[in-house]
Design a protein around this motif. Structure first.
Motif, PDB file in Angstrom:
ATOM      1  N   ILE A 220      -0.032 -13.987  16.594  1.00 17.33           N
ATOM      2  CA  ILE A 220      -0.696 -14.398  15.361  1.00 17.33           C
ATOM      3  C   ILE A 220      -1.149 -15.858  15.478  1.00 17.33           C
ATOM      4  N   VAL A 221      -2.380 -16.099  15.046  1.00 16.28           N
ATOM      5  CA  VAL A 221      -3.020 -17.400  15.181  1.00 16.28           C
ATOM      6  C   VAL A 221      -3.647 -17.764  13.838  1.00 16.28           C
ATOM      7  N   GLY A 222      -3.701 -19.052  13.515  1.00 16.71           N
ATOM      8  CA  GLY A 222      -4.409 -19.389  12.289  1.00 16.71           C
ATOM      9  C   GLY A 222      -4.486 -20.874  11.992  1.00 16.71           C
ATOM     10  N   ASN A 223      -5.623 -21.284  11.458  1.00 15.27           N
ATOM     11  CA  ASN A 223      -5.777 -22.593  10.824  1.00 15.27           C
ATOM     12  C   ASN A 223      -5.472 -22.345   9.357  1.00 15.27           C
TER      13      ASN A 223
ATOM     14  N   SER B  55      -3.475 -23.511  24.556  1.00  8.47           N
ATOM     15  CA  SER B  55      -2.058 -23.397  24.196  1.00  8.47           C
ATOM     16  C   SER B  55      -1.677 -21.946  23.924  1.00  8.47           C
ATOM     17  N   ILE B  56      -2.576 -21.222  23.278  1.00  5.66           N
ATOM     18  CA  ILE B  56      -2.334 -19.800  23.000  1.00  5.66           C
ATOM     19  C   ILE B  56      -2.314 -18.999  24.291  1.00  5.66           C
ATOM     20  N   HIS B  57      -3.211 -19.345  25.211  1.00  8.19           N
ATOM     21  CA  HIS B  57      -3.352 -18.673  26.502  1.00  8.19           C
ATOM     22  C   HIS B  57      -3.500 -17.153  26.319  1.00  8.19           C
ATOM     23  N   PRO B  58      -4.552 -16.748  25.605  1.00  8.89           N
ATOM     24  CA  PRO B  58      -4.734 -15.312  25.338  1.00  8.89           C
ATOM     25  C   PRO B  58      -4.995 -14.516  26.612  1.00  8.89           C
ATOM     26  N   GLN B  59      -4.451 -13.304  26.646  1.00  7.44           N
ATOM     27  CA  GLN B  59      -4.631 -12.401  27.782  1.00  7.44           C
ATOM     28  C   GLN B  59      -5.441 -11.189  27.342  1.00  7.44           C
ATOM     29  N   LYS B  60      -6.064 -10.549  28.290  1.00  2.00           N
ATOM     30  CA  LYS B  60      -7.001  -9.463  28.007  1.00  2.00           C
ATOM     31  C   LYS B  60      -6.406  -8.370  27.134  1.00  2.00           C
ATOM     32  N   ASN B  61      -5.153  -8.001  27.370  1.00  2.00           N
ATOM     33  CA  ASN B  61      -4.552  -6.874  26.640  1.00  2.00           C
ATOM     34  C   ASN B  61      -3.716  -7.293  25.435  1.00  2.00           C
ATOM     35  N   ASP B  62      -3.730  -8.560  25.096  1.00  2.00           N
ATOM     36  CA  ASP B  62      -2.971  -9.017  23.932  1.00  2.00           C
ATOM     37  C   ASP B  62      -3.508  -8.402  22.640  1.00  2.00           C
ATOM     38  N   GLN B  63      -2.610  -8.220  21.688  1.00  2.00           N
ATOM     39  CA  GLN B  63      -2.988  -7.805  20.337  1.00  2.00           C
ATOM     40  C   GLN B  63      -2.947  -9.058  19.474  1.00  2.00           C
ATOM     41  N   ILE B  64      -4.110  -9.703  19.315  1.00  2.00           N
ATOM     42  CA  ILE B  64      -4.181 -10.987  18.625  1.00  2.00           C
ATOM     43  C   ILE B  64      -4.682 -10.805  17.194  1.00  2.00           C
ATOM     44  N   VAL B  65      -4.037 -11.517  16.278  1.00  2.00           N
ATOM     45  CA  VAL B  65      -4.415 -11.499  14.866  1.00  2.00           C
ATOM     46  C   VAL B  65      -4.711 -12.930  14.446  1.00  2.00           C
ATOM     47  N   GLU B  66      -5.922 -13.167  13.942  1.00  2.68           N
ATOM     48  CA  GLU B  66      -6.262 -14.505  13.454  1.00  2.68           C
ATOM     49  C   GLU B  66      -6.349 -14.483  11.933  1.00  2.68           C
ATOM     50  N   ILE B  67      -5.600 -15.387  11.319  1.00  2.00           N
ATOM     51  CA  ILE B  67      -5.616 -15.529   9.862  1.00  2.00           C
ATOM     52  C   ILE B  67      -6.588 -16.648   9.490  1.00  2.00           C
ATOM     53  N   GLY B  68      -7.538 -16.332   8.628  1.00  2.00           N
ATOM     54  CA  GLY B  68      -8.497 -17.342   8.181  1.00  2.00           C
ATOM     55  C   GLY B  68      -9.428 -17.824   9.262  1.00  2.00           C
ATOM     56  N   PRO B  69     -10.240 -16.938   9.847  1.00  2.00           N
ATOM     57  CA  PRO B  69     -11.147 -17.364  10.922  1.00  2.00           C
ATOM     58  C   PRO B  69     -12.232 -18.327  10.458  1.00  2.00           C
TER      59      PRO B  69
END
Length: 279
Positions: A111-114, A34-48
């Protein structure tokens, strides 16, 4: 390294951090898809946590930042992901975190997070203050909270949270996640939501604080009519100038109408101040 892995496997979820670790690999893949991350994305995960989603994100993009409050998990996360390029970890409270420091070359954050359910609502409000610097947000939340975010006027779940989230973002309720997908299993169902900040707001409040105050006051007494719930904010004469039916309840009023009322309140306050200064 084996010592760190052993420590991680023995790490017990902490109630004070609201920890429920995701263990269903099918759900994990669905989330990342669903996130479909791409190579150059700036991804931030909260609470890994134990890195269930982190691993697939790190394999997909070159710029991954994680924010983890539990200091006992930090050494293990560092060991596991240090080989990935441009991986950085902050041992910090996301509620207090300044996300501006993560912006590079004006590239928006993903931004991503559980999210821990016990802080999800205040954390969402904190993140909304960075909406103009965010491409999208994907969160695992209590199902009830996602329903409130996506609710429309007339729905029982419609209220302050949904109105303020929808002011900034398009809301998509993607799919549900059962308690069995976690360890320990929570007592409630969960859901994945996608929040996409608008490039241009569909309804613009002249003063966001006025809108927040209006919505907050209205829903403090959601079963009462607007005429009764807004008494503490407005005189009877001012209420009659509002562009809505005062006999309606707060949950029946649309975002567009709340913004229109907010802007009118601002104009009334400005005119009153001008009149007072003239006197």
């Amino acid at each position: 390294m084996s010592k760190n892995i052993l420590q991680e496997s023995q790490h017990k979820a902490r109630k004070r951090f609201g920890q429920n670790f995701l263990i269903d690999h099918g759900i994990i893949r669905d989330i990342v898809r669903s996130i479909h991350p791409q190579k150059n994305d700036q991804i931030v995960e909260i609470g890994p946590g134990k890195g269930a989603i982190t691993q697939l994100l790190a394999d997909s993009c070159d710029n991954l930042t994680v924010i983890e409050l539990d200091r006992d998990l930090v050494p293990w996360l560092k060991v596991k992901f240090e080989r990935h390029p441009n991986f950085q970890l902050f041992q910090a409270d996301a509620l207090q975190f300044d996300f501006n420091q993560l912006i590079k070359n004006d590239q928006p954050l993903r931004i991503v997070g559980n999210l821990p359910y016990n802080i999800s609502t205040p954390l969402i409000f904190h993140l909304l203050t960075y909406a103009n610097k965010v491409q999208d947000m994907h969160f695992m939340l209590q199902k009830e909270v996602v329903k409130r975010m996506a609710a429309q006027p007339g729905d029982g779940a419609y209220g302050r949270l949904g109105i303020m989230v929808q002011y900034y973002c398009a809301v998509e309720d993607l799919f549900d996640v059962p308690p069995t997908s976690f360890d320990p299993a929570p007592k409630v169902d969960s859901a994945i939501v996608r929040l996409t900040p608008y490039a241009q707001l569909p309804h613009v409040a002249d003063n966001i604080k006025t809108l927040e105050t209006l919505v907050n006051v209205a829903f403090q007494q959601r079963r009462k009519t607007l005429r009764n719930s807004l008494k503490q904010l407005l005189t009877a004469e001012q209420m009659e100038s509002l562009p809505v039916d005062l006999g309606m309840r707060p949950e029946e009023i649309s975002l567009a109408e709340y913004v229109a009322m907010s802007n009118l309140l601002g104009n009334l306050a400005t005119n009153a101040a001008i009149k007072h200064s003239d006197e």
